[in-house]
Scaffold this motif. Structure first.
Motif, PDB file in Angstrom:
ATOM      1  N   CYS A   1     -99.367  40.036  82.522  1.00 57.77           N
ATOM      2  CA  CYS A   1    -100.047  38.658  82.247  1.00 57.77           C
ATOM      3  C   CYS A   1    -100.268  37.724  83.289  1.00 57.77           C
ATOM      4  O   CYS A   1    -101.257  37.167  83.885  1.00 57.77           O
ATOM      5  CB  CYS A   1     -99.430  38.161  81.102  1.00 57.77           C
ATOM      6  N   MET A   2     -98.940  37.628  83.869  1.00 59.30           N
ATOM      7  CA  MET A   2     -98.787  36.519  85.055  1.00 59.30           C
ATOM      8  C   MET A   2     -99.580  36.879  86.304  1.00 59.30           C
ATOM      9  O   MET A   2     -99.767  36.032  87.176  1.00 59.30           O
ATOM     10  CB  MET A   2     -97.260  36.261  85.346  1.00 59.30           C
ATOM     11  N   SER A   3     -99.705  38.315  86.481  1.00 60.95           N
ATOM     12  CA  SER A   3    -100.181  38.808  87.590  1.00 60.95           C
ATOM     13  C   SER A   3    -101.910  38.577  87.662  1.00 60.95           C
ATOM     14  O   SER A   3    -102.461  39.250  88.761  1.00 60.95           O
ATOM     15  CB  SER A   3     -99.949  40.246  87.939  1.00 60.95           C
ATOM     16  N   GLN A   4    -102.264  38.047  86.746  1.00 66.22           N
ATOM     17  CA  GLN A   4    -103.751  37.777  86.744  1.00 66.22           C
ATOM     18  C   GLN A   4    -104.241  36.709  87.607  1.00 66.22           C
ATOM     19  O   GLN A   4    -103.411  35.893  88.053  1.00 66.22           O
ATOM     20  CB  GLN A   4    -104.293  37.807  85.257  1.00 66.22           C
ATOM     21  N   ASP A   5    -105.498  36.768  87.903  1.00 62.57           N
ATOM     22  CA  ASP A   5    -106.251  35.877  89.049  1.00 62.57           C
ATOM     23  C   ASP A   5    -106.645  34.691  88.188  1.00 62.57           C
ATOM     24  O   ASP A   5    -107.952  34.278  88.220  1.00 62.57           O
ATOM     25  CB  ASP A   5    -107.237  36.697  89.666  1.00 62.57           C
ATOM     26  N   LYS A   6    -105.657  33.987  87.505  1.00 61.50           N
ATOM     27  CA  LYS A   6    -106.382  32.878  86.667  1.00 61.50           C
ATOM     28  C   LYS A   6    -105.176  32.146  86.229  1.00 61.50           C
ATOM     29  O   LYS A   6    -103.983  32.445  86.197  1.00 61.50           O
ATOM     30  CB  LYS A   6    -107.147  33.157  85.388  1.00 61.50           C
ATOM     31  N   ARG A   7    -105.413  30.636  85.675  1.00 61.59           N
ATOM     32  CA  ARG A   7    -104.247  29.969  85.015  1.00 61.59           C
ATOM     33  C   ARG A   7    -103.685  30.888  84.023  1.00 61.59           C
ATOM     34  O   ARG A   7    -104.475  31.236  83.224  1.00 61.59           O
ATOM     35  CB  ARG A   7    -104.528  28.705  84.610  1.00 61.59           C
ATOM     36  N   ILE A   8    -102.498  30.957  83.790  1.00 57.58           N
ATOM     37  CA  ILE A   8    -101.676  31.453  82.842  1.00 57.58           C
ATOM     38  C   ILE A   8    -100.684  30.697  82.011  1.00 57.58           C
ATOM     39  O   ILE A   8     -99.805  30.106  82.657  1.00 57.58           O
ATOM     40  CB  ILE A   8    -100.800  32.812  83.023  1.00 57.58           C
TER      41      ILE A   8
ATOM     42  N   THR B   1     -97.607  30.951  91.056  1.00 55.55           N
ATOM     43  CA  THR B   1     -97.784  29.434  90.928  1.00 55.55           C
ATOM     44  C   THR B   1     -98.714  29.183  89.925  1.00 55.55           C
ATOM     45  O   THR B   1     -99.020  28.096  89.477  1.00 55.55           O
ATOM     46  CB  THR B   1     -98.244  29.128  92.346  1.00 55.55           C
ATOM     47  N   ASN B   2     -99.449  30.333  89.499  1.00 59.90           N
ATOM     48  CA  ASN B   2    -100.522  29.890  88.446  1.00 59.90           C
ATOM     49  C   ASN B   2    -100.026  29.907  87.042  1.00 59.90           C
ATOM     50  O   ASN B   2    -100.852  29.919  85.878  1.00 59.90           O
ATOM     51  CB  ASN B   2    -101.710  31.086  88.508  1.00 59.90           C
ATOM     52  N   VAL B   3     -98.858  30.208  87.011  1.00 59.24           N
ATOM     53  CA  VAL B   3     -98.159  30.146  85.717  1.00 59.24           C
ATOM     54  C   VAL B   3     -97.772  29.033  85.231  1.00 59.24           C
ATOM     55  O   VAL B   3     -96.835  28.364  85.973  1.00 59.24           O
ATOM     56  CB  VAL B   3     -96.933  31.402  85.512  1.00 59.24           C
TER      57      VAL B   3
ATOM     58  N   GLY C   1    -106.465  25.515  77.818  1.00 60.94           N
ATOM     59  CA  GLY C   1    -107.006  26.825  77.877  1.00 60.94           C
ATOM     60  C   GLY C   1    -106.204  27.827  76.886  1.00 60.94           C
ATOM     61  O   GLY C   1    -106.605  28.807  76.785  1.00 60.94           O
ATOM     62  N   GLY C   2    -105.183  27.074  75.997  1.00 54.87           N
ATOM     63  CA  GLY C   2    -104.491  28.157  75.172  1.00 54.87           C
ATOM     64  C   GLY C   2    -103.633  28.808  75.570  1.00 54.87           C
ATOM     65  O   GLY C   2    -103.440  29.240  76.899  1.00 54.87           O
ATOM     66  N   LEU C   3    -102.476  29.089  74.842  1.00 59.04           N
ATOM     67  CA  LEU C   3    -101.527  29.872  75.352  1.00 59.04           C
ATOM     68  C   LEU C   3    -101.768  31.588  75.476  1.00 59.04           C
ATOM     69  O   LEU C   3    -102.396  32.156  74.771  1.00 59.04           O
ATOM     70  CB  LEU C   3    -100.304  30.203  74.761  1.00 59.04           C
ATOM     71  N   ASP C   4    -101.494  32.103  76.774  1.00 58.17           N
ATOM     72  CA  ASP C   4    -101.863  33.511  76.970  1.00 58.17           C
ATOM     73  C   ASP C   4    -100.801  34.427  76.409  1.00 58.17           C
ATOM     74  O   ASP C   4    -101.103  35.562  75.896  1.00 58.17           O
ATOM     75  CB  ASP C   4    -102.121  33.669  78.639  1.00 58.17           C
ATOM     76  N   ALA C   5     -99.717  33.870  76.350  1.00 59.14           N
ATOM     77  CA  ALA C   5     -98.477  34.867  75.937  1.00 59.14           C
ATOM     78  C   ALA C   5     -97.550  33.813  75.452  1.00 59.14           C
ATOM     79  O   ALA C   5     -97.100  32.879  75.969  1.00 59.14           O
ATOM     80  CB  ALA C   5     -98.182  35.963  76.901  1.00 59.14           C
TER      81      ALA C   5
END
Lengths: 232, 232, 232, 232
Positions: A23-30, A58-60, A116-120
């Motif tokens: 999940c954290m490896s995506q190209d967006k804020r997580i 650092t996006n997390v 943007g809500g919780l991704d996980a």
């Protein structure tokens, strides 16, 4: 609900770590919410090796989902434990840590929506069927983030941690249902009966975690012992 | 939960139509589940004008969420009503209609998962607090799509529609929680009390629709009368 | 790419309005970027009727996607036009308006990521094939939000709006590709040839909007005149 | 675009594996497209240990993204290689494998749309800048899945694999842009120059993979050697 049964604590931890890192490896804020306590110790140990001083995550952003304030301490039990277990050894930037407190809990759901809500969310299961701070006798399924005043007569009363009159805060069932991917980890024989109750029994406030059966993207990772009483 | 209060039935229908058309106008397969009955009549009337013979909405697939079989009829009450209200006047291609039946209900949740899940579902509210076929006395929150055998003594028993021993099928609370955008429409003074019960009261199987408070992307569209008892 | 052809400007506007309102009616923060200019006038006119003073759309945040500063004016051409066309008549709360400016453009992509990304963007098409401020001769497909310095010799030079040496800012092709649902509206015979070029011709920086063919969720709404040269 | 630089081939493989397993561990149908060749060998080796005979990943469906038919063989080069590298040792159920062939390529994009779209795609980078079967001189950015007829004079002509007149098929740039999470893995000094070209140079059909800079959720995983020429 997807139940993954791993042979032991290490394998359970490894699988949970993979899900979080994926999940954290995506190209967006997580936005992640992660649990304190003993169950995630193995998850964080291997995450720290990867995340520490890495420019890749650092996006997390991190959010705790409950908090118990401590007299004469600036920060509560949950965030203090998360710092010790993960934030400090992983060198997480302070700007990426968003504490939930007794003071700001009423803004928690709105703040998460704005971000943007919780991704996980990674959670554990209490021996009494609680999740986050949603305890038997104090949970209502229709709750967003809320505050509980301890009467001292709760069945789950823990004398050395809480005193009569203490207040704590927790994200409620409605808040948790909004998480895009919910991950529950449970290990050990002692929780096997409760695992069966909450995953294969009726949805009831008596065992608050039973409501998680309703979550639309819910992954449960168990070791063999915790899974030993499930109907398979 | 987002509650939109419109001045009357027409405005309620218009807003529901906009949400559905907005979803359908995307550049991907869209899976919709829509309700039969009287409440959506205005929604379908304006949708038909736009969708009929249009090449623009062939990406939309339709699924009914409950069904009551009828002796000596090839199709049940729900799909028959949906055909009359929408599929036939809108000239929906048969290949885009995916009936749920008493025969295939056990595959419904898996089939929906295989098809990519439901993007939106339009539902109504029963005067007794039911949604889809999730009735008081027969609903368990932990249910996926399931079959109910009518005993004839249910409080919601409708003599001319159902007979003792009749079976019907419905997507359950867990199935509905997986829908990406859930839209509830309710109009009229007669349902005002129940609207308050299910949206602002406790989550309880006594009023099955109260569980929808837990849905992560839930839009409620009411006319002023249906909203008249809500705390605002 | 999904192409919807409507009979006239009104029908085109109505369909675009439906898509935007459908998106805005969800139970979560919605980030929208909308276009200034003449093409969306009909869209905003009907949106204003619904959105003005409504409590139902306070979850919607607005972002402009380009800006041309004006000497001696606090705000640029785009945001000034958007205020006139929509924000002011619709009584949009200032806290929900997030201007892009020549000063803050370098943070635009990060800011959008922090806010959860754009859920939808409504754009028009220039007669020369531009979209947002991505003009022939100044567009590179690999650009995020960027600044352009006008030399005065551009083919699209507009003497009364821009002077030699003027700088303007725009979200670039990479920024636009991240929008979850991209909606392009075009009307009129004058643009029919360019519509064909950008939607059915090669992807080329000569006609910047041709890159939009690569967008993963792209809805094009045309009136009959704008669609008149398309291969169907 | 998010670039993750790992110290070596093993670390690169481990990170790619985590991303894939994280995605696969969700409670819904997951559609994956994965690459043949040498680069992913380490990824599959560790995935096989986890996936083989596991009941936990039956929700995962596999799609190849290109194919080169072989005279007198039932299956082409890509799928044959994928079977050897992953499907056979991991005991993937045949019903979960969806081959792309020269015969069915014209239905590939529609089929993927019908199945809910690709959740993730793992690709490699060619030394000549190709990705999937999108080769220099034969790629048009506006292509969905398409067929290429080899003239024998292509710069990338591989004599022992292809003959003059051979046809192969590949998902095109538009198809790849629709993947929800795109993962590129590259290792080794030999590709360092091309990595710089495609990730930090202009978007150009000369180096087809340069178009991936436009992908909205694109994770690149490099070993130190492959990353050695990047501007950091």
């Amino acid at each position: 609900m997807k139940i993954i049964i791993e042979k032991d604590f290490e394998a359970m931890s490894e699988t949970a770590k993979n899900i979080l890192l994926g999940c954290m490896s995506q190209d967006k804020r997580i936005n992640l919410s992660i649990t304190a306590g003993n169950t995630p110790v193995g998850v964080y140990k291997s995450m720290i090796e990867i995340v520490k001083d890495s420019p890749n995550y650092t996006n997390v952003h991190y959010y705790n989902f409950d908090e118990i304030p401590v007299t004469d301490q600036a920060e509560g039990i949950t965030i203090t434990d998360l710092r010790k277990l993960y934030f400090t050894p992983a060198n997480i930037n302070e700007a990426n840590i968003h504490p939930l407190t007794v003071e700001n809990y009423a803004q928690q759901d709105r703040r998460l929506a704005m971000d943007g809500g919780l991704d996980a969310m990674l959670i554990g299961l209490g021996g009494d069927g609680h999740f986050c701070g949603n305890m038997p006798t104090t949970t209502s399924f229709e709750n967003l983030t809320y505050k509980v005043k301890v009467s001292g007569e709760e069945p789950w009363f823990v004398p050395d941690m809480m005193e009569k009159g203490l207040e704590f805060v927790t994200m409620g069932p409605v808040s948790v249902m909004r998480v895009k991917h919910l991950i529950l980890i449970v290990n050990g024989k002692k929780k096997a009966e409760m695992v069966k109750n909450v995953l294969q029994g009726p949805v009831t406030e008596e065992y608050p975690a039973s409501v998680l059966q309703l979550h639309p993207n819910f992954t449960v990772i168990l070791d063999e012992e915790a899974a030993s009483k499930l109907d398979r």
